[in-house]
Design an enzyme around this catalytic site. Structure first.
Site, PDB file in Angstrom:
ATOM      1  N   ARG A 125     -18.388  16.482 -30.142  1.00  0.00           N
ATOM      2  CA  ARG A 125     -19.520  16.607 -30.556  1.00  0.00           C
ATOM      3  C   ARG A 125     -19.657  14.723 -31.075  1.00  0.00           C
ATOM      4  NH1 ARG A 125     -21.906  20.785 -32.698  1.00  0.00           N
ATOM      5  NH2 ARG A 125     -23.961  19.323 -32.482  1.00  0.00           N
ATOM      6  N   LYS A 127     -25.230  30.074 -40.611  1.00  0.00           N
ATOM      7  CA  LYS A 127     -26.670  29.313 -39.659  1.00  0.00           C
ATOM      8  C   LYS A 127     -27.648  30.768 -39.350  1.00  0.00           C
ATOM      9  CE  LYS A 127     -24.268  25.638 -37.715  1.00  0.00           C
ATOM     10  NZ  LYS A 127     -23.933  24.931 -36.496  1.00  0.00           N
ATOM     11  N   GLU A 160     -29.450  23.861 -38.746  1.00  0.00           N
ATOM     12  CA  GLU A 160     -27.890  23.906 -39.559  1.00  0.00           C
ATOM     13  C   GLU A 160     -28.445  24.638 -40.791  1.00  0.00           C
ATOM     14  OE1 GLU A 160     -25.687  20.275 -40.056  1.00  0.00           O
ATOM     15  OE2 GLU A 160     -26.517  19.367 -38.245  1.00  0.00           O
TER      16      GLU A 160
END
Length: 262
Positions: free
Chosen positions: A251, A58, A3
Site C-alpha cells: 500500500r 467496512k 473506509e
C-alpha cells in the site's frame, strides 16, 4: 477506497432517507454485484420495511423491520462503491448496479469497479459466517484490546492496523493519518511500542475516526496529512519537512520522517 468513516456516511444516507419506508421495487441492473440470483434478491426485499442500519468495520448491515430483522442486506463497498439517495424520479447513472425504489425516491448502490457488492442474509448464522473473522470495530475498540490484538505477533504497525481480522474498518488513509498524529513511523514493530505510545495511538485513532465520521470521509483539510499527501512537493503540515513515500505491505504510504522517526 471506502473506509470506516465512508461507511458511516453511507449508514446515515440509509438512516436519513429510507428507515421506516417500504421497498416498492428492486431493480438489479448488474447481476455481478449480488451473490444470489437477481430474481431471488429482488423478491426477498421488495415490500419489506427498512429498519435501522448498523456498521461493522467496512460492512453496512441493513435489516428489515420484523421480529427477526431478516432478510437483511449486507453491503461492502470495495474500492468505489457507495449508497446514493436520489429524490423523485431520476435517470439511472451508468454505474448504478442495484436500485431500491421507494415512494419518494431511490436508494442506489453505485459502483464503478464492482469489487465486492451486496449480499442477502436470511438468518443470523449467515451474517456470523460472513463477519465472524473480523476484529472489533475500530471506532469502539478499547486501548487494552487494541494493544493486545496488535502485539500477538511482531509485525509492522501499519499492516497490523490495516488487518481486518485484528481491527475492523481502518484503511490506507485512516492509518496514515492516525500514525502521523501519533508521531509513530509506519515501519515500527508493534512490539517496540511502549505504554505511552499505545495511549497516544488509541487517542489519535479515536479522534481521527470521530472527525472523519462526522463528514463521511477522511477530510483533506490543510491541517491534516491527508490534505497534502497528493501534492507534487508534499510537506508535513506540522513541521514543513518533505514527506516520505514508500510501499508498505503493498500500500502507498506517506509519513513525515521528522515527526515520525523510525
Amino acid at each position: 477506497m471506502p473506509e470506516l468513516p465512508d461507511v458511516e456516511g453511507f449508514r446515515r444516507v440509509v438512516a436519513d432517507h429510507v428507515v421506516g419506508s417500504k421497498v416498492a421495487a428492486v431493480r438489479v441492473l448488474d447481476a455481478g454485484v449480488v451473490r444470489t440470483s437477481p430474481e431471488e434478491f429482488a423478491r426477498a426485499l421488495q415490500g419489506r420495511v427498512i429498519a435501522e442500519p448498523s456498521r461493522c468495520g467496512k460492512w453496512l448491515l441493513v435489516p428489515t423491520r420484523n421480529r427477526s430483522g431478516f432478510p437483511q442486506l449486507l453491503a461492502h463497498f470495495g474500492m468505489t462503491g457507495a449508497f446514493v439517495w436520489t429524490p423523485g424520479e431520476q435517470a439511472d447513472h451508468r454505474h448504478d448496479r442495484v436500485v431500491f425504489e421507494f415512494r419518494d425516491g431511490a436508494l442506489r448502490y453505485r459502483d464503478m469497479r464492482k469489487l465486492t457488492g451486496l449480499r442477502l442474509a436470511t438468518e443470523r448464522s449467515e451474517v456470523e459466517e460472513l463477519l465472524g473473522g473480523l476484529g472489533p470495530d475500530a471506532a469502539g475498540v478499547s486501548r487494552r484490546d487494541l494493544r493486545a490484538r496488535l502485539t500477538r505477533t511482531a509485525r509492522r504497525i501499519k499492516p497490523a492496523l490495516m488487518d481486518q481480522t485484528v481491527v475492523a474498518g481502518l484503511g490506507n488513509l485512516c492509518v496514515d493519518e492516525i500514525l502521523w498524529r501519533s508521531r509513530l513511523a509506519p515501519t515500527l514493530s508493534t512490539t517496540d511500542l511502549e505504554a505511552a505510545h499505545w495511549a497516544r495511538l488509541h487517542a489519535r485513532l479515536g479522534s481521527v475516526l470521530r472527525s472523519s465520521s462526522r463528514v463521511g470521509h477522511v477530510p483533506d483539510r490543510p491541517s491534516w496529512l491527508t490534505g497534502h499527501r497528493d501534492e507534487h512537493d508534499a510537506r508535513c503540515p506540522r513541521c514543513s519537512t518533505p514527506l516520505s513515500r514508500s510501499k508498505i505491505a503493498g500500500r502507498s504510504t506517506v509519513w513525515c520522517p521528522r515527526c515520525q522517526p523510525s
